[in-house]
Design a protein around this motif. Sequence first.
Motif, PDB file in Angstrom:
ATOM      1  N   LYS A   1     -38.419  30.171  91.937  1.00 15.78           N
ATOM      2  CA  LYS A   1     -37.767  29.241  92.881  1.00 15.78           C
ATOM      3  C   LYS A   1     -37.128  30.037  94.028  1.00 15.78           C
ATOM      4  O   LYS A   1     -36.449  31.046  93.787  1.00 15.78           O
ATOM      5  N   VAL A   2     -37.340  29.545  95.242  1.00 19.56           N
ATOM      6  CA  VAL A   2     -36.843  30.251  96.427  1.00 19.56           C
ATOM      7  C   VAL A   2     -35.977  29.320  97.273  1.00 19.56           C
ATOM      8  O   VAL A   2     -36.322  28.156  97.476  1.00 19.56           O
TER       9      VAL A   2
ATOM     10  N   LYS B   1     -29.980  27.305  91.926  1.00 23.14           N
ATOM     11  CA  LYS B   1     -30.037  28.585  91.192  1.00 23.14           C
ATOM     12  C   LYS B   1     -31.396  29.266  91.386  1.00 23.14           C
ATOM     13  O   LYS B   1     -32.190  29.429  90.441  1.00 23.14           O
ATOM     14  N   PRO B   2     -31.672  29.690  92.622  1.00 27.22           N
ATOM     15  CA  PRO B   2     -32.992  30.254  92.918  1.00 27.22           C
ATOM     16  C   PRO B   2     -33.201  31.624  92.266  1.00 27.22           C
ATOM     17  O   PRO B   2     -32.242  32.350  92.011  1.00 27.22           O
TER      18      PRO B   2
ATOM     19  N   LYS C   1     -23.637  38.357  99.259  1.00 29.84           N
ATOM     20  CA  LYS C   1     -22.730  37.925  98.177  1.00 29.84           C
ATOM     21  C   LYS C   1     -23.141  36.565  97.635  1.00 29.84           C
ATOM     22  O   LYS C   1     -23.086  36.321  96.424  1.00 29.84           O
ATOM     23  N   THR C   2     -23.585  35.675  98.529  1.00 32.07           N
ATOM     24  CA  THR C   2     -24.066  34.357  98.083  1.00 32.07           C
ATOM     25  C   THR C   2     -25.256  34.529  97.138  1.00 32.07           C
ATOM     26  O   THR C   2     -25.323  33.892  96.076  1.00 32.07           O
ATOM     27  N   GLY C   3     -26.176  35.386  97.529  1.00 30.22           N
ATOM     28  CA  GLY C   3     -27.362  35.628  96.687  1.00 30.22           C
ATOM     29  C   GLY C   3     -26.989  36.178  95.321  1.00 30.22           C
ATOM     30  O   GLY C   3     -27.536  35.764  94.290  1.00 30.22           O
TER      31      GLY C   3
ATOM     32  N   GLY D   1     -26.951  34.131  91.263  1.00 33.05           N
ATOM     33  CA  GLY D   1     -27.740  34.662  90.155  1.00 33.05           C
ATOM     34  C   GLY D   1     -29.177  34.981  90.506  1.00 33.05           C
ATOM     35  O   GLY D   1     -30.024  35.124  89.616  1.00 33.05           O
ATOM     36  N   ALA D   2     -29.488  35.114  91.792  1.00 31.80           N
ATOM     37  CA  ALA D   2     -30.866  35.438  92.186  1.00 31.80           C
ATOM     38  C   ALA D   2     -31.271  36.802  91.619  1.00 31.80           C
ATOM     39  O   ALA D   2     -30.455  37.721  91.546  1.00 31.80           O
ATOM     40  N   ALA D   3     -32.535  36.910  91.222  1.00 28.40           N
ATOM     41  CA  ALA D   3     -33.047  38.196  90.739  1.00 28.40           C
ATOM     42  C   ALA D   3     -33.437  39.095  91.907  1.00 28.40           C
ATOM     43  O   ALA D   3     -33.490  40.315  91.766  1.00 28.40           O
TER      44      ALA D   3
END
Length: 360
Positions: A8-9, A68-69, A86-88, A92-94
């Motif tokens: 998911k992006v 939750k991309p 920081k948002t990324g 919880g983005a990988a």
Amino acid sequence: MTGQKIYKVVVVGMGKRGMHHAVAFKNNPRFELAGISTRDPARLAKAAAGLGVARTSTDPVGLCSEIKPDVFCFCTPPGARLELIKTGIQCGAALIAYEKPMALSMNVALEIRDAVRAAGVKTVVSHQHRYGSHYQRVKEIIASGEIGRVHTVYGHAVGWFLHLFTHLVDYMRWYNGGAEAEWVMGQAAGRGKLADNHPSPDYVGGFIQFADGVRGIVECGAGAPDVPEVDYWWRKNRIGAQGTEGFAEVLTGGGWRAVTRGQKGVIAGEGCMNYDLEMPPYVQDIAQWLDDDTRIHPCNGESAYKGFEISMAMLRSVIQRGQVKLPLGQGEPELDALRNVLPERPVLVSSEINRKEYGG
Ligand SMILES: NC(=O)c1ccc[n+]([C@@H]2O[C@H](COP(=O)([O-])OP(=O)(O)OC[C@H]3O[C@@H](n4cnc5c(N)ncnc54)[C@H](O)[C@@H]3O)[C@@H](O)[C@H]2O)c1
């Protein structure tokens, strides 16, 4: 393909590059373009309709906390970086994919590097020209040994520093086997572009001492030479390597050429920078890196950091004079310090083709 994870992006920033990224993710079956965000509601609505994306918001934090991309992508001007990183991380983005240049100062680049390392988040920075077939042909020729022992890598562009310098350094490092720099020495002129949203001296040039002994020569902006074979101003860039038995170089908008040990005379081929051709493999490599930690993306953030550090060391050399040793630590923000030292004298252009942008 069955059994492969679909990532998911969320893409933030719906300008030129945001749209390029959104389209490339949308068109790749390994990704679901789950949401988009930009500050201007009218632009957001237009992009959502064009892309067929249902979940939109002018607030990237809220959007990401819902979706939750796996991949958080942002394509904003260079002043907007750390908050979005920081948002990324928080959502919880990988993997975080973002645009060059990494930041406006070494201090911010260090903060970004430390934050993503601490969070264990992969990052990719868009130096995607290297996917051009002409860029890759030059890499193949150099890596084959056909130009002998490489002693010099070089790059120049007429576009200004924060637009193009990290591109040049990234491809020079690639052509030099990913070598790190030991020191740099640079000079700069012209204040015209300090007020731009890619704030830059009008002209920067300098030398890089790579750890493998190879010399880097790089220049960017008003005084950099024309590349008359290329019509489009932003693509008047030339990057290559000289060896003991020949050379190989790419022209961003005009193919490649080489002289090699094995072939008589100059050999050459076509190729032109083209977002439509570069973006699909660029995002495909993101899926591969997410699938498999060992398939590190060619545009990984650690490598981009090395190129950004060389670029900022060049500015520190202008400010402090003389050679600047790497690695760099925190310091006075380079562009602020540069404002105090750059002379008021107008920059001197290399060619009439640069007068429209730089005067002089
Ligand atoms: N890799 C390449 O080949 C390439 C080419 C062009 C531009 N770029 C880089 O891409 C980045 C974006 O350039 P662009 O041409 O797409 O710009 P653009 O002006 O077309 O789009 C920028 C977008 O970011 C949004 N934005 C601005 N400030 C923001 C903020 N604080 N928070 C959230 N959104 C914000 C704007 O509303 C706009 O939607 C720049 O860093 C630029 O250097 C890279």
